[in-house]
Design an enzyme around this catalytic site. Structure first.
Site, short mmCIF file in Angstrom:
data_model
loop_
_atom_site.label_atom_id
_atom_site.label_comp_id
_atom_site.label_asym_id
_atom_site.label_seq_id
_atom_site.Cartn_x
_atom_site.Cartn_y
_atom_site.Cartn_z
N VAL A 25 -33.27 21.69 10.68
CA VAL A 25 -33.44 20.24 10.80
C VAL A 25 -34.24 19.71 9.62
CG1 VAL A 25 -34.44 18.39 12.18
CG2 VAL A 25 -33.25 20.28 13.31
N PRO A 45 -45.10 27.60 7.53
CA PRO A 45 -45.33 29.00 7.12
C PRO A 45 -44.08 29.63 6.52
CG PRO A 45 -46.18 28.59 9.33
CD PRO A 45 -45.35 27.41 8.97
N PRO A 173 7.26 0.40 0.23
CA PRO A 173 8.55 -0.16 0.65
C PRO A 173 8.47 -1.22 1.73
CG PRO A 173 8.23 1.99 1.64
CD PRO A 173 7.07 1.79 0.69
N ASP A 196 4.86 -11.38 -3.08
CA ASP A 196 6.26 -11.77 -2.93
C ASP A 196 6.80 -11.21 -1.64
OD1 ASP A 196 7.33 -9.04 -3.46
OD2 ASP A 196 6.63 -9.42 -5.51
N LYS A 218 11.03 -14.38 -4.88
CA LYS A 218 12.31 -14.74 -5.49
C LYS A 218 13.40 -14.46 -4.45
CE LYS A 218 11.08 -13.55 -10.29
NZ LYS A 218 9.70 -13.07 -10.10
N GLY A 250 7.22 -1.81 -3.37
CA GLY A 250 7.54 -0.57 -4.07
C GLY A 250 6.50 -0.22 -5.11
N ASP A 251 6.98 0.19 -6.28
CA ASP A 251 6.10 0.48 -7.41
C ASP A 251 6.32 -0.60 -8.47
OD1 ASP A 251 4.48 2.90 -8.89
OD2 ASP A 251 5.74 1.78 -10.29
N THR A 279 7.67 4.11 -4.40
CA THR A 279 8.89 3.40 -4.73
C THR A 279 9.92 3.50 -3.61
OG1 THR A 279 10.75 3.25 -6.26
CG2 THR A 279 9.74 5.41 -6.00
N MET A 333 18.86 -3.27 -5.64
CA MET A 333 19.33 -4.64 -5.90
C MET A 333 20.83 -4.66 -6.19
SD MET A 333 16.16 -5.92 -8.31
CE MET A 333 16.34 -4.53 -9.43
#
Length: 406
Positions: A25, A45, A173, A196, A218, A250-251, A279, A333
């Protein structure tokens, strides 16, 4: 009923602290006291090997004897941690008479101070008093420190203690659990978040109410904030003294225009940090049980942007070369242009019966998949009503049921 304790932080730097006792302790208490710069004197001691090493290196002063009255002279704080209740009581009595706060390791209620469960993150110290239950205190402490480390507990410093700038964060994602720990930490420090629709939206609900959220979404063939406008927002907010997080899906460096934003900030003299993200090109197929590579099936995979159709004047993709590949092609995309892309791949040499799959909103509640041979996938997507965002995987890996047994 136990006493209600007043929590306080003690500056013990260079101040004499006496620890009576030399067991495990005492060893634990000495470690914490040295960490804050206390001048530690151990009276016992015998002491543990670790304490003896500290004494040998002069990091602590060891009085190799039993406790004696007067040992607390000039002390600011003391710990009674022997295995004798009588000795601990004597130490506590001297401390009371000398107005020195004392922790009794064997009987917390008989001391004038208690040692909290302590944890540290960055320059924040967390101390938890568990109402006499040390396990409870340690559990709460661990939870708070882990929340600070993960960013799930906001650690928003005073504006004057933070450097303004931009942190580019890949949110993964869409599932909020897939952002990195460092990404969450950046959000917890943000004054402004520019985001976004592909970023994990659930994370926005966790932001403090005074954080400004700017929508930079977008929409396909719809409303959008131009990239030049996004760049200007990042620069202007940072130059106004804010800590800005650009939260992307994503990345940010995988078809995310992340480096364009870095260039704009650098040109304006704004510092930028980058937090990579998971990603969707790999994670979304994984959610659907599709490995983009598999031993003995494919030795390559290619990630391709399908936002422009084959033959477009601005397209940089050699679709004929992709058609000659035998491995995995991952399209991002590409839903709108998939009929033209499938045709170009087949014309380039890809078997029209090549397995293929389209995955909508992978890992999210709206996840949906459509499987079909390459030549038939575009019409299958239309029939199923799949919509962006979706990831398309083309190659033998799209049909794991045909893999040979290991």
């Amino acid at each position: 009923m136990s006493a209600v304790l007043y929590p306080v932080g003690l500056d013990l730097t260079g101040r004499r602290v006496v620890v009576v006792g030399g067991g495990s302790v005492a060893q634990r208490r000495v470690a914490g006291l040295l960490e804050v710069g206390a001048e530690v004197h151990v009276v016992s001691p015998a002491i543990t090997t670790a304490l003896e090493a500290l004494a040998a290196s002069s990091e602590v002063v060891w009085e190799q004897r039993g406790y004696a009255a007067g040992d607390l002279d000039a002390a600011w704080y003391c710990v009674a941690a022997t295995d004798s209740a009588e000795v601990n009581a004597a130490v506590a009595a001297e401390a009371e008479a000398s107005r020195v706060f004392c922790v009794r390791a064997d009987s917390a209620e008989d001391g004038t101070a208690v040692t909290p469960a302590v944890g540290r993150y960055d320059d924040v110290t967390v101390g938890v008093i568990g109402g006499g239950d040390p396990r409870r205190a340690a559990g709460v402490r661990d939870g708070v420190v882990e929340a600070l480390r993960s960013g799930t507990l906001a650690d928003r410093r005073h504006r004057g203690d933070r450097n303004p700038g931009v942190t580019l964060v890949g949110g993964g994602p869409g599932d909020p659990g897939l952002i990195t720990v460092r990404g969450r930490q950046a959000l917890a420090q943000a004054d402004v978040v520019v985001t976004d629709r592909l970023a994990p939206q659930a994370l926005l609900d966790e932001l403090p109410p005074d954080v400004t959220v700017i929508d930079a979404s977008k929409l396909p063939r719809g409303r959008y904030m131009s990239q030049d406008t996004i760049n200007a927002v990042l620069v202007d907010e940072a130059l106004a003294g804010n800590r800005v997080v650009r939260l992307k899906g994503g990345d940010p460096f995988v078809f995310g225009r992340g480096y364009e934003e870095i260039q704009a900030c650098a040109a304006a003299g704004v510092t930028v940090d980058v937090v990579p993200g998971v990603t969707s090109a790999i994670s979304v197929p994984a959610f659907a049980g599709i490995p983009v590579t598999h031993r003995g099936i494919t030795h390559e995979f290619v990630v391709v942007s399908g936002h422009l159709p084959p033959g477009h004047a601005q397209s940089l993709v050699d679709w004929a070369a992709l058609g000659r590949l035998t491995g995995t092609v991952v399209l991002l995309m590409a839903v709108e242009n998939l009929p033209h892309i499938a045709e170009a791949l087949v014309d380039g040499g890809r078997d029209p019966e090549t397995p293929a799959i389209a995955i909508q909103e992978g890992g999210l509640p709206g996840e949906a998949t459509v499987r079909a041979p390459l030549a038939k996938l575009p019409s299958a997507i239309v029939d199923a009503g799949l919509r962006p965002p979706a990831v398309v995987v083309i190659g033998p890996v799209a049909d794991p049921s045909a893999f040979p047994a290991p």
